[in-house]
Design a protein around this motif. Structure first.
Motif, PDB file in Angstrom:
ATOM      1  N   SER A 195       0.824  -1.214   0.000  1.00  0.00           N
ATOM      2  CA  SER A 195       0.000   0.000   0.000  1.00  0.00           C
ATOM      3  C   SER A 195       0.857   1.262   0.000  1.00  0.00           C
ATOM      4  O   SER A 195       0.493   2.268  -0.618  1.00  0.00           O
ATOM      5  CB  SER A 195      -0.948   0.010   1.204  1.00  0.00           C
ATOM      6  OG  SER A 195      -1.904  -1.017   1.071  1.00  0.00           O
ATOM      7  N   GLN A 221      -7.084   0.126  -1.156  1.00  0.00           N
ATOM      8  CA  GLN A 221      -7.458  -0.954  -0.244  1.00  0.00           C
ATOM      9  C   GLN A 221      -8.717  -0.573   0.552  1.00  0.00           C
ATOM     10  O   GLN A 221      -9.617  -1.390   0.714  1.00  0.00           O
ATOM     11  CB  GLN A 221      -6.284  -1.240   0.699  1.00  0.00           C
ATOM     12  CG  GLN A 221      -6.519  -2.403   1.624  1.00  0.00           C
ATOM     13  CD  GLN A 221      -5.234  -2.903   2.271  1.00  0.00           C
ATOM     14  OE1 GLN A 221      -4.154  -2.376   2.058  1.00  0.00           O
ATOM     15  NE2 GLN A 221      -5.360  -3.935   3.070  1.00  0.00           N
ATOM     16  N   ASP A 261      -5.356  -2.369  -5.176  1.00  0.00           N
ATOM     17  CA  ASP A 261      -4.747  -2.690  -3.880  1.00  0.00           C
ATOM     18  C   ASP A 261      -5.695  -3.573  -3.066  1.00  0.00           C
ATOM     19  O   ASP A 261      -6.652  -3.064  -2.486  1.00  0.00           O
ATOM     20  CB  ASP A 261      -4.411  -1.402  -3.125  1.00  0.00           C
ATOM     21  CG  ASP A 261      -3.504  -1.671  -1.931  1.00  0.00           C
ATOM     22  OD1 ASP A 261      -3.140  -2.845  -1.696  1.00  0.00           O
ATOM     23  OD2 ASP A 261      -3.151  -0.700  -1.234  1.00  0.00           O
ATOM     24  N   GLU A 262      -5.422  -4.861  -3.003  1.00  0.00           N
ATOM     25  CA  GLU A 262      -6.246  -5.814  -2.234  1.00  0.00           C
ATOM     26  C   GLU A 262      -7.719  -5.578  -2.539  1.00  0.00           C
ATOM     27  O   GLU A 262      -8.560  -5.516  -1.629  1.00  0.00           O
ATOM     28  CB  GLU A 262      -5.995  -5.647  -0.725  1.00  0.00           C
ATOM     29  CG  GLU A 262      -4.532  -5.675  -0.347  1.00  0.00           C
ATOM     30  CD  GLU A 262      -4.085  -6.975   0.293  1.00  0.00           C
ATOM     31  OE1 GLU A 262      -4.851  -7.951   0.281  1.00  0.00           O
ATOM     32  OE2 GLU A 262      -2.945  -7.005   0.780  1.00  0.00           O
TER      33      GLU A 262
HETATM   34 MG    MG Z   1      -1.994  -2.851   2.103  1.00  0.00          MG
END
Ligand code: MG
Ligand code: ADP
Length: 243
Positions: free
Chosen positions: A47, A87, A163-164
């Motif tokens: 991140s 995320q 991101d995720e």
């Molecule tokens: Mg992360």
């Protein structure tokens, strides 16, 4: 030096928070039309890297080029070519789906008529055309994520950062989102950097970059990673490499 088809070029990037090195000499490339998984356990620095690439943090050292534009020296040109899904979910839940996308179009100075057409086509792509006037709040987690993806794609980015993006989503929607992004990557020759801690999401990537504790530990194909760790499968190889 990488050629013009290198969409993202990260060179020896460093970032510390106090004494903790979140990124320690990170270098990686993503080519046009390439789907690269950035695989790493929690705290690896994924991140942090995305936040630097999105212009939210400044790196202590190193460089990142998006389509040849330096994120530090030419941020406007670099950011204009980038789409990102963070995320943390970032929709306004009280606004309609269409209004969430319109807001993004306004930020990028896209004319209203053009924006309308782009919003309709991006939502249709993810099967959300019928939901455009619904408040984001009433959508399932999977559909909210798709709205965020549609929003990231509104400007036709050459680089997509995820991101995720599938955390907290049911398995069917998870697989659907990955398949949609892979298809887009190939169709539009878009570079994708897909951050995840889930080995199964990295399995079908064109290339896997493994990060742990701020460092790139591996960069190559899944089969090479398995062979390099003398393991039977990717999960074991990833565990061995990052333990
Ligand atoms: Mg992360
Ligand atoms: P990942 O996304 O791979 O889980 P992060 O980039 O979130 O990893 O975090 C990398 C490291 O940097 C972690 O040790 C985390 O605690 C630390 N970190 C991240 N952001 C901050 C911040 N804003 N302030 C202090 N430490 C941070």
């Amino acid at each position: 030096m990488p050629g013009p088809s290198v969409t993202l070029n990260v060179i020896a990037m460093c970032k510390s928070f106090g004494r903790r090195k979140a990124l320690d000499q990170v270098s990686l490339q993503v080519g046009a039309g390439e789907f690269v998984a950035l695989l790493g356990p929690n705290g690896a620095g994924k991140s942090t890297l995305f936040q630097i690439l999105s212009g939210l943090f400044i790196a202590d050292q190193g460089q990142a080029l998006v389509c040849g534009f330096d994120i530090g020296a030419e941020p406007i040109a670099a950011l204009a070519r980038l789409g990102v899904v963070f995320q943390q979910p970032a929709l306004d839940l009280d606004l309609s789906v269409a209004a969430n996308l319109q807001f993004q179009a306004d930020l990028h100075g896209i004319a209203r008529l053009d924006a309308k057409q782009r919003i309709a086509s991006c939502l249709a792509r993810f099967g959300l055309a019928e939901r455009s006037q619904d408040a984001a709040r009433v959508l399932s987690g999977g559909n909210r994520r798709k709205v965020e993806l549609a929003r990231a794609l509104l400007t036709g980015p050459q680089l997509l950062l995820m991101d995720e993006a599938t955390v907290g989503i049911d398995p069917a929607s998870r697989m659907q989102i990955i398949a949609d992004v892979k298809a887009l990557c190939k169709e539009q020759n878009m570079a994708v950097l897909w951050a995840t801690h889930l080995v199964d999401e990295a399995e079908g990537a064109d290339r896997i970059v493994v990060m742990a504790k701020g460092k790139v530990e591996f960069d190559g194909q899944s089969a090479q990673l398995i062979a390099s760790q003398q393991c039977a499968n990717l999960t074991d190889a990833f565990m061995r490499l990052t333990e």
